[in-house]
Motif scaffolding. Sequence first.
Motif, PDB file in Angstrom:
ATOM      1  N   LYS A  63       0.827  -1.202   0.000  1.00 25.47           N
ATOM      2  CA  LYS A  63       0.000   0.000   0.000  1.00 25.47           C
ATOM      3  C   LYS A  63       0.863   1.254   0.000  1.00 25.47           C
ATOM      4  CE  LYS A  63      -3.847   2.153   2.486  1.00 25.47           C
ATOM      5  NZ  LYS A  63      -4.766   2.034   3.655  1.00 25.47           N
ATOM      6  N   ARG A  64       1.936   1.230   0.759  1.00 29.04           N
ATOM      7  CA  ARG A  64       2.831   2.391   0.808  1.00 29.04           C
ATOM      8  C   ARG A  64       3.620   2.530  -0.493  1.00 29.04           C
ATOM      9  NH1 ARG A  64       7.307   3.647   5.574  1.00 29.04           N
ATOM     10  NH2 ARG A  64       7.655   5.828   4.997  1.00 29.04           N
ATOM     11  N   PHE A  65       4.068   1.409  -1.052  1.00 33.23           N
ATOM     12  CA  PHE A  65       4.854   1.449  -2.278  1.00 33.23           C
ATOM     13  C   PHE A  65       4.018   1.897  -3.473  1.00 33.23           C
ATOM     14  CE2 PHE A  65       6.542  -0.990  -6.019  1.00 33.23           C
ATOM     15  CZ  PHE A  65       7.603  -0.130  -6.269  1.00 33.23           C
ATOM     16  N   GLU A  66       2.719   1.646  -3.456  1.00 33.40           N
ATOM     17  CA  GLU A  66       1.859   2.020  -4.585  1.00 33.40           C
ATOM     18  C   GLU A  66       1.890   3.514  -4.867  1.00 33.40           C
ATOM     19  OE1 GLU A  66      -1.924   0.368  -3.593  1.00 33.40           O
ATOM     20  OE2 GLU A  66      -1.559  -1.490  -4.710  1.00 33.40           O
ATOM     21  N   LYS A  67       2.285   4.311  -3.867  1.00 34.63           N
ATOM     22  CA  LYS A  67       2.354   5.766  -4.055  1.00 34.63           C
ATOM     23  C   LYS A  67       3.728   6.216  -4.543  1.00 34.63           C
ATOM     24  CE  LYS A  67      -0.988   6.439  -0.307  1.00 34.63           C
ATOM     25  NZ  LYS A  67      -1.217   7.041   1.042  1.00 34.63           N
ATOM     26  N   LEU A  68       4.654   5.262  -4.656  1.00 33.44           N
ATOM     27  CA  LEU A  68       6.026   5.576  -5.057  1.00 33.44           C
ATOM     28  C   LEU A  68       6.367   4.843  -6.350  1.00 33.44           C
ATOM     29  CD1 LEU A  68       7.638   5.100  -1.530  1.00 33.44           C
ATOM     30  CD2 LEU A  68       7.350   7.293  -2.709  1.00 33.44           C
ATOM     31  N   GLU A 125      10.361  16.261  -6.104  1.00 29.77           N
ATOM     32  CA  GLU A 125      10.228  16.175  -7.552  1.00 29.77           C
ATOM     33  C   GLU A 125       8.861  16.663  -8.018  1.00 29.77           C
ATOM     34  OE1 GLU A 125      11.171  12.176  -8.656  1.00 29.77           O
ATOM     35  OE2 GLU A 125      13.336  12.545  -8.601  1.00 29.77           O
ATOM     36  N   ARG A 126       7.813  16.387  -7.249  1.00 33.70           N
ATOM     37  CA  ARG A 126       6.481  16.855  -7.632  1.00 33.70           C
ATOM     38  C   ARG A 126       6.412  18.378  -7.622  1.00 33.70           C
ATOM     39  NH1 ARG A 126       2.274  12.667  -4.602  1.00 33.70           N
ATOM     40  NH2 ARG A 126       2.414  11.002  -6.187  1.00 33.70           N
ATOM     41  N   GLY A 144      23.061  21.471  -1.949  1.00 36.39           N
ATOM     42  CA  GLY A 144      23.025  22.793  -1.360  1.00 36.39           C
ATOM     43  C   GLY A 144      21.719  23.521  -1.574  1.00 36.39           C
ATOM     44  N   VAL A 145      21.039  23.213  -2.714  1.00 36.98           N
ATOM     45  CA  VAL A 145      19.794  23.932  -3.020  1.00 36.98           C
ATOM     46  C   VAL A 145      18.562  23.067  -2.782  1.00 36.98           C
ATOM     47  CG1 VAL A 145      20.940  25.412  -4.711  1.00 36.98           C
ATOM     48  CG2 VAL A 145      19.864  23.281  -5.475  1.00 36.98           C
ATOM     49  N   GLY A 146      18.771  21.832  -2.316  1.00 33.24           N
ATOM     50  CA  GLY A 146      17.623  20.963  -1.996  1.00 33.24           C
ATOM     51  C   GLY A 146      17.013  20.280  -3.194  1.00 33.24           C
ATOM     52  N   GLY A 147      17.805  20.108  -4.257  1.00 31.39           N
ATOM     53  CA  GLY A 147      17.285  19.424  -5.439  1.00 31.39           C
ATOM     54  C   GLY A 147      17.234  17.922  -5.244  1.00 31.39           C
ATOM     55  N   ALA A 148      16.516  17.240  -6.124  1.00 28.94           N
ATOM     56  CA  ALA A 148      16.403  15.782  -6.011  1.00 28.94           C
ATOM     57  C   ALA A 148      16.397  15.135  -7.379  1.00 28.94           C
ATOM     58  CB  ALA A 148      15.135  15.426  -5.267  1.00 28.94           C
ATOM     59  N   ILE A 149      17.185  15.675  -8.298  1.00 30.59           N
ATOM     60  CA  ILE A 149      17.149  15.173  -9.668  1.00 30.59           C
ATOM     61  C   ILE A 149      17.904  13.864  -9.792  1.00 30.59           C
ATOM     62  CG2 ILE A 149      17.782  15.677 -12.063  1.00 30.59           C
ATOM     63  CD1 ILE A 149      17.637  18.633 -11.320  1.00 30.59           C
ATOM     64  N   GLU A 150      19.044  13.770  -9.173  1.00 32.39           N
ATOM     65  CA  GLU A 150      19.909  12.616  -9.401  1.00 32.39           C
ATOM     66  C   GLU A 150      20.017  11.689  -8.189  1.00 32.39           C
ATOM     67  OE1 GLU A 150      23.667  13.906 -10.843  1.00 32.39           O
ATOM     68  OE2 GLU A 150      22.863  14.563 -12.743  1.00 32.39           O
ATOM     69  N   GLU A 151      19.450  12.057  -7.073  1.00 32.59           N
ATOM     70  CA  GLU A 151      19.549  11.154  -5.909  1.00 32.59           C
ATOM     71  C   GLU A 151      18.444  11.475  -4.932  1.00 32.59           C
ATOM     72  OE1 GLU A 151      22.476  13.199  -2.821  1.00 32.59           O
ATOM     73  OE2 GLU A 151      23.528  12.322  -4.503  1.00 32.59           O
ATOM     74  N   ASP A 186       5.636  20.700 -10.868  1.00 29.10           N
ATOM     75  CA  ASP A 186       4.569  21.703 -10.868  1.00 29.10           C
ATOM     76  C   ASP A 186       5.108  23.075 -11.265  1.00 29.10           C
ATOM     77  OD1 ASP A 186       2.690  19.836 -10.137  1.00 29.10           O
ATOM     78  OD2 ASP A 186       2.767  20.325  -7.989  1.00 29.10           O
ATOM     79  N   LEU A 187       6.314  23.402 -10.779  1.00 29.80           N
ATOM     80  CA  LEU A 187       6.912  24.691 -11.123  1.00 29.80           C
ATOM     81  C   LEU A 187       7.274  24.769 -12.606  1.00 29.80           C
ATOM     82  CD1 LEU A 187       9.158  25.291  -7.979  1.00 29.80           C
ATOM     83  CD2 LEU A 187       7.214  26.692  -8.713  1.00 29.80           C
ATOM     84  N   ILE A 188       7.754  23.675 -13.172  1.00 32.17           N
ATOM     85  CA  ILE A 188       8.055  23.659 -14.610  1.00 32.17           C
ATOM     86  C   ILE A 188       6.779  23.922 -15.401  1.00 32.17           C
ATOM     87  CG2 ILE A 188       8.808  22.229 -16.553  1.00 32.17           C
ATOM     88  CD1 ILE A 188      10.693  20.779 -14.623  1.00 32.17           C
TER      89      ILE A 188
END
Length: 230
Positions: A6-11, A183-184, A223-230, A188-190
């Motif tokens: 159930k938890r994985f279904e959202k990921l 990432e969401r 440093g900027v809180g991104g999550a593109i590569e990890e 949304d910002l893009i």
Amino acid sequence: MVDLLKRFEKLTTAHVADACLRAGMPVRTVSLVPVTSGRVAGRVLPARHVGSVDIFLEAFETAEPGDVLVVDNGARRDEACVGDLVALEAQAAGVAGLVVWGLHRDTVDIQAIGLPVYSLGAMPTGPLRLDPLPDNALESATIGEWTVTSADVVLGDEDGVIFIPADRVDQLLDLAESIQATERKQADLIRSGTSLRQQVGFAAYLAARRERPSLTFREHLRGVGGAIEE
């Protein structure tokens, strides 16, 4: 393992892979094709196939509800090692799905059964050999470069499967959920007109890299809180 599914279904497996990277753990993924729609999440039930279906029947004798049969057939391309009867028997035993490092057959029947099955592909021919059965055939399975046991959990979706230690599931899913949330927001910002380059300060990264050539994009993202590569 119902709560796990159930938890994985959202990921996605991609989120979990990034979580492993962030946690400094091996990213134990393999590229497998889902034969049926639907995700799988459960404890690994390992089995090393040597040419006969009885190894799977023996595995089902000790299966717990929600386990996932993980079949090691050495990535063989000259035979299918599971079919509709194995899928049906797995379903009857309470097994949540099959992950096959090899080929399957009876695709239409497996799809009708509806049990999640992942494999390297399909072919009509079943096993044409019978090798000696190792004493530890039900203790571990080698999938790609990874050896997994009942101390591991397997998660599968449209991108393939990933194996994670059962005792670190909560930590990794927490990280995966955090990565997904970031990432969401970025997506949304893009859509609203703020490019990803703007969000991550890409121009500033390029300028900083000119000053310090060893600076990596991942360092900058942290440093900027991104999550593109990890």
